[in-house]
Enzyme design. Structure first.
Site, short mmCIF file in Angstrom:
data_model
loop_
_atom_site.label_atom_id
_atom_site.label_comp_id
_atom_site.label_asym_id
_atom_site.label_seq_id
_atom_site.Cartn_x
_atom_site.Cartn_y
_atom_site.Cartn_z
N LYS A 1 93.32 31.95 -5.24
CA LYS A 1 93.89 30.84 -4.61
C LYS A 1 93.48 29.50 -5.48
CE LYS A 1 94.28 32.48 0.18
NZ LYS A 1 94.13 32.37 1.59
N ALA B 1 88.20 28.61 3.44
CA ALA B 1 89.10 28.90 4.44
C ALA B 1 89.28 27.62 5.32
CB ALA B 1 88.63 30.31 5.24
N ASN C 1 98.22 29.40 -1.58
CA ASN C 1 98.61 30.79 -1.18
C ASN C 1 100.19 31.02 -1.45
OD1 ASN C 1 99.91 29.79 1.06
ND2 ASN C 1 99.27 31.24 2.40
P1 ATR Z 1 85.86 31.17 2.23
O1 ATR Z 1 86.95 31.00 1.32
O2 ATR Z 1 85.91 32.56 3.12
O3 ATR Z 1 85.99 30.13 3.34
P2 ATR Z 1 83.48 30.31 1.00
O4 ATR Z 1 84.30 29.16 0.42
O5 ATR Z 1 82.75 30.88 0.00
O6 ATR Z 1 84.66 31.36 1.43
O7 ATR Z 1 82.77 29.80 2.12
C1 ATR Z 1 82.00 30.75 2.99
C2 ATR Z 1 81.86 29.93 4.33
O8 ATR Z 1 81.18 31.02 5.60
C3 ATR Z 1 81.04 28.85 4.28
O9 ATR Z 1 81.22 28.04 5.53
C4 ATR Z 1 79.54 29.52 4.43
O10 ATR Z 1 78.60 28.75 4.85
P3 ATR Z 1 77.75 27.91 3.42
O11 ATR Z 1 78.78 26.84 3.16
O12 ATR Z 1 76.35 27.48 4.11
O13 ATR Z 1 77.28 28.93 2.45
C5 ATR Z 1 79.83 30.75 5.55
N1 ATR Z 1 78.83 31.43 5.45
C6 ATR Z 1 78.80 32.87 4.55
N2 ATR Z 1 77.81 33.63 5.20
C7 ATR Z 1 77.18 32.80 6.12
C8 ATR Z 1 76.23 33.37 6.87
N3 ATR Z 1 75.58 34.45 6.84
N4 ATR Z 1 75.78 32.46 8.06
C9 ATR Z 1 76.61 31.41 7.97
N5 ATR Z 1 77.33 30.94 7.46
C10 ATR Z 1 78.02 31.61 6.39
#
Ligand code: ATR
Length: 270
Positions: A66, A131, A87
């Site tokens: 994306k 997202a 997208n």
């Molecule tokens: P996406 O495109 O799916 O949003 P991303 O940009 O990597 O992927 O973002 C992942 C999101 O999930 C973020 O908000 C991340 O929190 P951080 O910014 O603190 O990394 C959150 N996330 C992923 N794993 C997590 C976990 N185990 N507990 C809490 N938040 C999580």
């Protein structure tokens, strides 16, 4: 003549987009072919250009491309610029238009199909990654009273809120900033629940006529369970958003909006 579209991603076998767009084309009586294209991580650009050369009219773009699609586009819609992700690509003599239909897909699902208005309501968004960023502009354009973005990494939530501050009332903070308060609409936009994980620990209540919405889809996601445990009576997964974003892409390409509801009902049965 048959018009050609595709979804591009890696992996791509799991994508429901070919099924959705085939259903839209049937519904509207359009002569459309829609393929799934697997691209190697380093060959996104050349794969798109080859698809254009073969006569392609438009593409859906899914993970992990994306951001590359955002960079490839000659022109961007406002919602794609705010999302910093694309997208939907539309090809014409003018070049490559990049759009993002995820947020509209979500807002339409919440308001039109689930019947929960966002205007004047308190919204809690859990997550501040790609997202979350992709859907915040259409949410703010629905005129909520207040949007609070909470995230494991608080600075990311704060930065996202700062970036969107000119668009409406939005604040950012750590997960604990939710503070056990009541919200009308709680949206889960982290990747934490995927692959059998747990939803992030966030303390909230959902108003009696409110909604807890998971961007992920599945019958009973970890976030949906968490929301019910915290007293939410209405919870929804993101399947309606998936169909809604596809329908909006279809409209961007062809100027006709498919009817989402029968396609969503069909998908629930399969
Ligand atoms: P996406 O495109 O799916 O949003 P991303 O940009 O990597 O992927 O973002 C992942 C999101 O999930 C973020 O908000 C991340 O929190 P951080 O910014 O603190 O990394 C959150 N996330 C992923 N794993 C997590 C976990 N185990 N507990 C809490 N938040 C999580």
């Amino acid at each position: 003549m048959t018009d050609l579209y595709a979804v591009i991603g890696n992996p791509i076998a799991q994508s429901k987009s070919p099924q959705l767009h085939a259903a839209f084309a049937r519904q509207l009586g359009h002569d459309v072919r829609y393929e799934a294209i697997l691209a190697a991580p380093d060959s996104f650009r050349e794969t798109v250009l080859a698809f254009i050369a073969s006569g392609g009219c438009g593409m859906n773009v899914t993970a992990p491309f994306k951001l590359q699609a955002f960079e490839l586009a000659d022109e961007l819609t406002e919602r794609a610029r705010m999302a910093e992700a694309v997208n939907t690509l539309k090809f014409s003599a003018k070049g490559i238009l990049g759009d993002n239909t995820d947020g509209v897909g979500l807002v339409d699902d919440i308001q039109d199909r689930l019947g929960v208005s966002l205007a004047g309501r308190r919204v809690l968004m859990i997550g501040a990654g790609g997202a979350a960023r992709g859907i915040l502009l259409p949410i703010l354009q629905s005129r909520p009273a207040d949007v609070l973005v909470v995230n494991r990494t608080a600075a990311r939530a704060q930065a996202l809120a700062d970036a969107l501050a000119s668009q409406g009332p939005i604040r950012g903070g750590p997960l604990m900033a939710a503070g056990g308060e009541e919200y009308d609409v709680v949206i889960h936009a982290t990747s934490a629940g995927l692959n059998a994980g747990e939803a992030p620990p966030v303390d909230y209540r959902v108003a009696p006529d409110g909604l807890a919405y998971d961007l992920a889809y599945g019958e009973d996601t970890p976030f949906m369970r968490q929301a019910r445990d915290q007293g939410a009576t209405r919870v929804a997964d993101g399947l309606g958003m998936l169909v809604g974003q596809a329908a909006e892409s279809y409209r961007v390409w062809r100027g006709a909006m498919p009817d989402v509801r029968p396609v969503l009902e069909q998908l629930r049965l399969t």
